[in-house]
Design a protein around this motif. Structure first.
Motif, PDB file in Angstrom:
ATOM      1  N   UNK A  76     -42.781 -16.395  18.508  1.00 14.79           N
ATOM      2  CA  UNK A  76     -42.630 -17.847  18.331  1.00 14.79           C
ATOM      3  C   UNK A  76     -42.699 -18.560  19.676  1.00 14.79           C
ATOM      4  N   UNK A  77     -42.089 -17.971  20.700  1.00 18.67           N
ATOM      5  CA  UNK A  77     -42.125 -18.532  22.053  1.00 18.67           C
ATOM      6  C   UNK A  77     -43.575 -18.637  22.539  1.00 18.67           C
ATOM      7  N   UNK A  78     -44.330 -17.593  22.314  1.00 23.03           N
ATOM      8  CA  UNK A  78     -45.735 -17.594  22.736  1.00 23.03           C
ATOM      9  C   UNK A  78     -46.538 -18.662  21.982  1.00 23.03           C
ATOM     10  N   UNK A  79     -46.163 -18.951  20.736  1.00 26.04           N
ATOM     11  CA  UNK A  79     -46.855 -19.999  19.978  1.00 26.04           C
ATOM     12  C   UNK A  79     -46.713 -21.361  20.649  1.00 26.04           C
ATOM     13  N   UNK A  80     -45.588 -21.589  21.336  1.00 32.04           N
ATOM     14  CA  UNK A  80     -45.400 -22.879  22.015  1.00 32.04           C
ATOM     15  C   UNK A  80     -45.850 -22.852  23.472  1.00 32.04           C
ATOM     16  N   UNK A  81     -45.838 -21.675  24.108  1.00 34.37           N
ATOM     17  CA  UNK A  81     -46.249 -21.622  25.516  1.00 34.37           C
ATOM     18  C   UNK A  81     -47.731 -21.325  25.696  1.00 34.37           C
ATOM     19  N   UNK A  82     -48.337 -20.546  24.816  1.00 30.71           N
ATOM     20  CA  UNK A  82     -49.750 -20.188  24.983  1.00 30.71           C
ATOM     21  C   UNK A  82     -50.678 -21.404  25.075  1.00 30.71           C
ATOM     22  N   UNK A  83     -50.465 -22.458  24.284  1.00 31.84           N
ATOM     23  CA  UNK A  83     -51.361 -23.613  24.416  1.00 31.84           C
ATOM     24  C   UNK A  83     -51.300 -24.292  25.792  1.00 31.84           C
ATOM     25  N   UNK A  84     -50.297 -23.986  26.561  1.00 26.55           N
ATOM     26  CA  UNK A  84     -50.166 -24.544  27.909  1.00 26.55           C
ATOM     27  C   UNK A  84     -51.005 -23.774  28.926  1.00 26.55           C
ATOM     28  N   UNK A  85     -51.480 -22.612  28.547  1.00 24.14           N
ATOM     29  CA  UNK A  85     -52.125 -21.700  29.485  1.00 24.14           C
ATOM     30  C   UNK A  85     -53.602 -21.506  29.165  1.00 24.14           C
ATOM     31  N   UNK A  86     -54.338 -21.100  30.179  1.00 25.13           N
ATOM     32  CA  UNK A  86     -55.762 -20.783  30.021  1.00 25.13           C
ATOM     33  C   UNK A  86     -56.060 -19.559  30.876  1.00 25.13           C
ATOM     34  N   UNK A  87     -56.548 -18.472  30.280  1.00 26.34           N
ATOM     35  CA  UNK A  87     -56.858 -17.282  31.069  1.00 26.34           C
ATOM     36  C   UNK A  87     -57.873 -17.582  32.178  1.00 26.34           C
ATOM     37  N   UNK A  88     -57.783 -16.841  33.242  1.00 28.95           N
ATOM     38  CA  UNK A  88     -58.739 -16.970  34.330  1.00 28.95           C
ATOM     39  C   UNK A  88     -60.124 -16.535  33.874  1.00 28.95           C
TER      40      UNK A  88
END
Length: 107
Positions: A76-88
């Motif tokens: 669930x944490x990743x569901x809210x944090x992943x949209x903040x990130x973009x892989x290199x």
């Protein structure tokens, strides 16, 4: 003890949200990390790049990180944090946080 570092890009429009989330990381996420023998875990930000550092004290990193990935609260944490990130761009296919190679260490 093993040291691990990794890098990912922070989406600029999500910086405030990412900072807010990490100012109060969910207790269940913290507990999952500790159960997986992870400590001294930090995330740093510079010029749109997130750099993470952690120390692992267990004996089966693959199994322990798989347990983190299976943890419902962490998912669930990743569901809210992943949209903040973009892989290199240099990340391997399917890789989120790209591992960084240690080139120097001083105890």
């Amino acid at each position: 003890m093993q040291r691990f570092a990794s890098v990912i890009r922070l989406r600029p429009e999500k910086e405030a949200e990412y900072r807010r989330l990490h100012a109060d990381v969910w207790p269940g996420v913290r507990a999952a990390l500790k159960r997986a023998n992870i400590g001294n875990y930090s995330i740093f930000l510079r010029d749109g790049l997130l750099f993470s550092y952690l120390e692992y004290t267990g004996d089966d990193y693959a199994a322990d990180t798989a347990a983190i990935a299976a943890d419902p609260t962490t998912r669930q944490w990743w569901e809210v944090t992943d949209p903040c990130q973009q892989p290199l761009d240099s990340a391997a296919d399917g890789e989120w946080w790209a591992p960084a190679e240690e080139v120097f260490h001083l105890d």
